[in-house]
Structure formats: structure tokens, C-alpha cells
Design a protein around this motif. Structure first.
Motif, PDB file in Angstrom:
ATOM      1  N   THR A   1       1.612   4.868  13.255  1.00  0.00           N
ATOM      2  CA  THR A   1       0.944   3.983  12.312  1.00  0.00           C
ATOM      3  C   THR A   1       1.487   4.267  10.912  1.00  0.00           C
ATOM      4  O   THR A   1       2.078   5.335  10.675  1.00  0.00           O
ATOM      5  N   HIS A   2       1.282   3.352  10.003  1.00  0.00           N
ATOM      6  CA  HIS A   2       1.895   3.478   8.682  1.00  0.00           C
ATOM      7  C   HIS A   2       0.841   3.315   7.585  1.00  0.00           C
ATOM      8  O   HIS A   2       0.001   2.418   7.662  1.00  0.00           O
ATOM      9  N   VAL A   3       0.905   4.179   6.602  1.00  0.00           N
ATOM     10  CA  VAL A   3       0.071   4.075   5.401  1.00  0.00           C
ATOM     11  C   VAL A   3       0.994   3.709   4.246  1.00  0.00           C
ATOM     12  O   VAL A   3       1.980   4.403   3.983  1.00  0.00           O
ATOM     13  N   ALA A   4       0.696   2.609   3.572  1.00  0.00           N
ATOM     14  CA  ALA A   4       1.556   2.125   2.491  1.00  0.00           C
ATOM     15  C   ALA A   4       1.069   2.647   1.141  1.00  0.00           C
ATOM     16  O   ALA A   4      -0.131   2.622   0.854  1.00  0.00           O
ATOM     17  N   VAL A   5       2.004   3.113   0.338  1.00  0.00           N
ATOM     18  CA  VAL A   5       1.701   3.619  -1.009  1.00  0.00           C
ATOM     19  C   VAL A   5       2.375   2.703  -2.020  1.00  0.00           C
ATOM     20  O   VAL A   5       3.599   2.543  -2.006  1.00  0.00           O
ATOM     21  N   TYR A   6       1.585   2.097  -2.885  1.00  0.00           N
ATOM     22  CA  TYR A   6       2.099   1.241  -3.954  1.00  0.00           C
ATOM     23  C   TYR A   6       1.928   1.987  -5.273  1.00  0.00           C
ATOM     24  O   TYR A   6       0.798   2.185  -5.739  1.00  0.00           O
ATOM     25  N   ALA A   7       3.030   2.422  -5.853  1.00  0.00           N
ATOM     26  CA  ALA A   7       2.992   3.209  -7.093  1.00  0.00           C
ATOM     27  C   ALA A   7       3.902   2.577  -8.136  1.00  0.00           C
ATOM     28  O   ALA A   7       4.851   1.856  -7.793  1.00  0.00           O
ATOM     29  N   ASP A   8       3.600   2.845  -9.382  1.00  0.00           N
ATOM     30  CA  ASP A   8       4.359   2.273 -10.497  1.00  0.00           C
ATOM     31  C   ASP A   8       5.655   3.049 -10.692  1.00  0.00           C
ATOM     32  O   ASP A   8       5.671   4.126 -11.286  1.00  0.00           O
ATOM     33  N   GLY A   9       6.763   2.483 -10.194  1.00  0.00           N
ATOM     34  CA  GLY A   9       8.056   3.149 -10.320  1.00  0.00           C
ATOM     35  C   GLY A   9       8.591   3.168 -11.736  1.00  0.00           C
ATOM     36  O   GLY A   9       9.526   3.911 -12.027  1.00  0.00           O
ATOM     37  N   SER A  10       8.015   2.356 -12.636  1.00  0.00           N
ATOM     38  CA  SER A  10       8.473   2.368 -14.027  1.00  0.00           C
ATOM     39  C   SER A  10       7.949   3.581 -14.783  1.00  0.00           C
ATOM     40  O   SER A  10       8.415   3.875 -15.884  1.00  0.00           O
TER      41      SER A  10
END
Length: 399
Positions: free
Chosen positions: A125-134
């Protein structure tokens, strides 16, 4: 006997020019602010700003599409890390995106549907991480927190499976992680940003404030028409060297006071790593200061207005920061840029200072850098003296 008298006169002239330069500096509020005020304000304010050392409890939102006992356990483990704090659980990814755009959270973690069911079926299963790459530090902190939780969460599930197959807890631990990697962080054990950036940055601030302050004084002399190049013929040969060394001595005295504050007190107040003897630090910084001062005196003669020096030096400051290796490793730069960057004394002094004070290499480990700084100081001193003689003769010929 005449030689002794000339030597005494030279010393007296040097002392007189030193005192005159100090008087001019302390009567110029702009130069005083840069040469002394900036060296008090910048290191202290920057160090206070970095005093937390590492980013902690960054607010993140978790979108739990599974709403199961295992997903809630995952969220609890994530909230238990020191890096992030789960402040809200949006119902959908679009809602989380809006919260992110409104700057209410710094990142989003998405737990998919069938999270628990896939785990129980032994399917990935996959957990997605959305982070500010800037914003690299925030991105790294959030990604690190998620990586830690994933590792421990997956490890716990694997160990339970191995134990269900009849293995003991220790056997299950070994089966889950047959290679135990031990990480030892040297010189900056807490991996803190303040301890990483501030020691080198203080050296760079010392260089730039000296160059700007000396440039302001040079521009002021040009504006007042009281330049050191207007000397009577009988004083031209006799006063040039005392004039230059007197100026250099004045800035060296001010720099030593700044070192006492920035290199000693600020370093101690904020508990930056320190493995060097102060005498060794001073032996490194002495040729560095001499090189910077002679470079500054030479450059200051090019400015006709005090504002010109500020603009020029401010233009050079970002360049000096980049090529110093503080913000980006020198090893990753083109070789021609590395060689060109050695124009600035701080480019050589900063890595030597860090190896001496942070790594504790001792003077033997930075011998080549010290010799280079002495050579650089001699070169800049010689060029400044030659240029002063040239300008004085040119001014005399024009009269």
C-alpha cells in the motif's frame, strides 16, 4: 643615527595616521554602523533566529480515506514525531489543498482507501506525502517524519508476521532487519541548521562589513577632496607607507574587537560546536583580516562617492556568500569558479575555520590555508602600496 630617527618618525607617522583613521571612523555614523554595529547586530540576530536549531512540529494535514484502526494508528505515530504535528484531518484532498494554499498547513499526507485491508492481505500500500519543494527545509523535515513512521510501522507489521510463524521476538527483529545500520553524525550531532550555518556565516559577515566600511571611508575622503593622494612632494615618499599601515592598523583594532564579540561571545552564548584553542583561531584569523583590510583599502580608492562603495559591495555580497561554500558545496562548483572565488579571503578562511573549530583538526590540518592567506595578504598589501604611489605621483603631476 639618522636611520633610527627615520624609523622613529615612521612609527610616529603610522601612529598618527592610525589615530586619525580611528577618529574619522568614529565621527562617521555610517561607517560606525557598518564596521561595529553590523558586527553586533547580524551575528546576534541571526543566531537568535536559528536558536531553535531544527524545525519541529510543522503543522500538517492528514487525509484519511480509509478510516480504519491501522490508519488511525499511523496518524498517531506521525503526530508523535518531533518533526510534524497533525493539526487537522481534512475530509478530502481538495480541502487539504485549499488549507495548504491558505498557509494553514505546511504539507499534506494522504492515506488511501483499503489501507488496512491491503496490509492484512499482505499487499503493498502507498502513503502519499505532499510537501512544499520550494522550501527545502520544510520539505526535508516532513519527508523525514513520514519516512521514520513508514519504517517503524512497516517494521512492526513484519515482526508480528514473523512471530505468528513461530519465531521469537529477537528472531523476528533479525528477520525484519538483517543489516543493522548505525549512523554516527560527526561534528553536528543534532543535525541543527544554526550550528551548521552560523560559524561560517560569521566569518563572511566579518569580511563583508570590513569591505563595506572601508569603502565608505574611501568614498568619504574622495567626496571631501581630502584624499590621501594629495600630498606635498616632500611627504610623498615619507608618508605613503605610514599612511597605509596606519589605516590598516585602525581597521585591525576594530576587527579584533568584533572578533571578541562574534567569534568568542556569540559562539559561546549559542553553544555552537567548538573544538579549537582560541590562540589557534586567532592565528588563522590574523592573516585573513590583513588580507581583507588591504583588499578593502585598495578597493576604497576606486570610489568617488560613499554610496558607490555600498552599492558595489552589496552587489558582491551574494556572490561572496555563494562562492564561500556555505550555501552550496565547493566540490559541486565548476573548477574555474572555485579558482576565481579565491579572490575573496573568506573563501579560503571559512573551510579552514570550520575544520579548525568545528572538526578540531588543529593548526597542522590548515597549514596550507594559513600560508595562502599570508600570501594573499602580502599580494594585496603590495598592490595597494604600488597603487597608492602611482596615484600620488599622478596627482602631483596634474598639479
Amino acid at each position: 643615527m639618522q636611520t633610527t630617527k627615520d624609523n622613529i618618525n615612521s612609527l610616529e607617522l603610522t601612529a598618527r595616521h592610525l589615530l586619525q583613521e580611528l577618529k574619522s571612523i568614529f565621527s562617521d555614523s555610517g561607517a560606525l554602523l557598518i564596521l561595529i554595529g553590523a558586527m553586533i547586530i547580524y551575528p546576534v540576530i541571526y543566531s537568535i533566529g536559528y536558536s531553535n536549531e531544527v524545525l519541529t512540529d510543522l503543522p500538517v494535514g492528514v487525509v484519511d480515506l480509509d478510516q480504519s484502526s491501522l490508519s488511525r494508528k499511523y496518524i498517531s505515530m506521525l503526530d508523535g514525531t518531533s518533526e510534524v504535528a497533525v493539526t487537522i484531518e481534512p475530509a478530502s484532498l481538495s480541502e487539504a489543498e485549499q488549507l495548504f494554499m491558505d498557509n494553514k498547513i505546511t504539507g499534506v499526507i494522504l492515506i488511501p482507501q483499503n489501507f488496512e485491508k491491503d496490509i492484512l492481505k499482505e499487499q503493498p500500500t502507498h502513503v502519499a506525502v505532499y510537501a512544499d519543494g520550494s522550501y527545502f527545509l520544510k520539505y526535508k523535515t516532513q519527508y523525514t517524519a513520514a519516512s521514520y513512521v513508514n519504517a517503524y510501522f512497516s517494521g512492526g507489521i513484519s515482526i508480528k508476521r514473523y512471530m505468528a510463524e513461530g519465531q521469537s521476538f529477537r528472531q523476528a527483529e533479525i528477520s525484519n532487519s538483517p543489516i543493522d545500520a548505525q549512523t554516527h553524525i560527526l561534528y553536528n550531532p543534532s543535525s541543527s541548521y544554526g550550528s551548521f550555518i552560523m560559524p561560517g556565516l560569521i566569518i563572511l559577515i566579518l569580511q563583508q562589513t570590513l569591505l563595506i566600511g572601508i569603502g565608505i571611508m574611501g568614498g568619504s575622503f574622495s567626496e571631501s577632496k581630502n584624499t590621501p593622494f594629495v600630498l606635498t612632494p616632500d611627504k610623498q615618499k615619507r608618508e605613503v607607507l605610514p599612511l597605509i599601515f596606519g589605516k590598516a592598523g585602525a581597521y585591525l583594532l576594530i576587527s579584533m574587537m568584533n572578533i571578541g564579540l562574534a567569534i568568542v561571545l556569540v559562539h559561546h552564548w549559542f553553544s555552537f560546536p567548538d573544538k579549537a584553542e582560541m590562540t589557534d583561531v586567532l592565528l588563522l584569523l590574523f592573516p585573513f583580516l590583513i588580507a581583507v583590510i588591504f583588499l578593502g583599502i585598495g578597493l576604497s580608492t576606486l570610489f568617488k562617492h560613499r554610496e558607490s562603495s555600498i552599492v558595489f559591495m552589496m552587489f558582491l555580497s551574494p556572490i561572496a556568500l555563494f562562492v564561500s561554500g556555505v550555501s552550496w558545496p565547493v566540490s559541486a562548483m565548476p573548477q574555474w569558479l572555485v579558482e576565481l572565488s579565491k579572490i575573496f579571503p573568506a573563501t579560503t578562511a571559512i573551510p579552514a575555520y570550520l575544520r579548525l573549530r568545528i572538526m578540531g583538526t588543529g593548526l597542522s590540518g590548515i597549514k596550507s590555508e594559513i600560508l595562502f592567506l599570508y600570501a594573499q595578504a602580502a599580494l594585496y598589501g603590495a598592490l595597494t602600496i604600488v597603487y597608492f604611489f602611482f596615484r600620488i605621483r599622478k596627482s602631483a603631476a596634474a598639479q
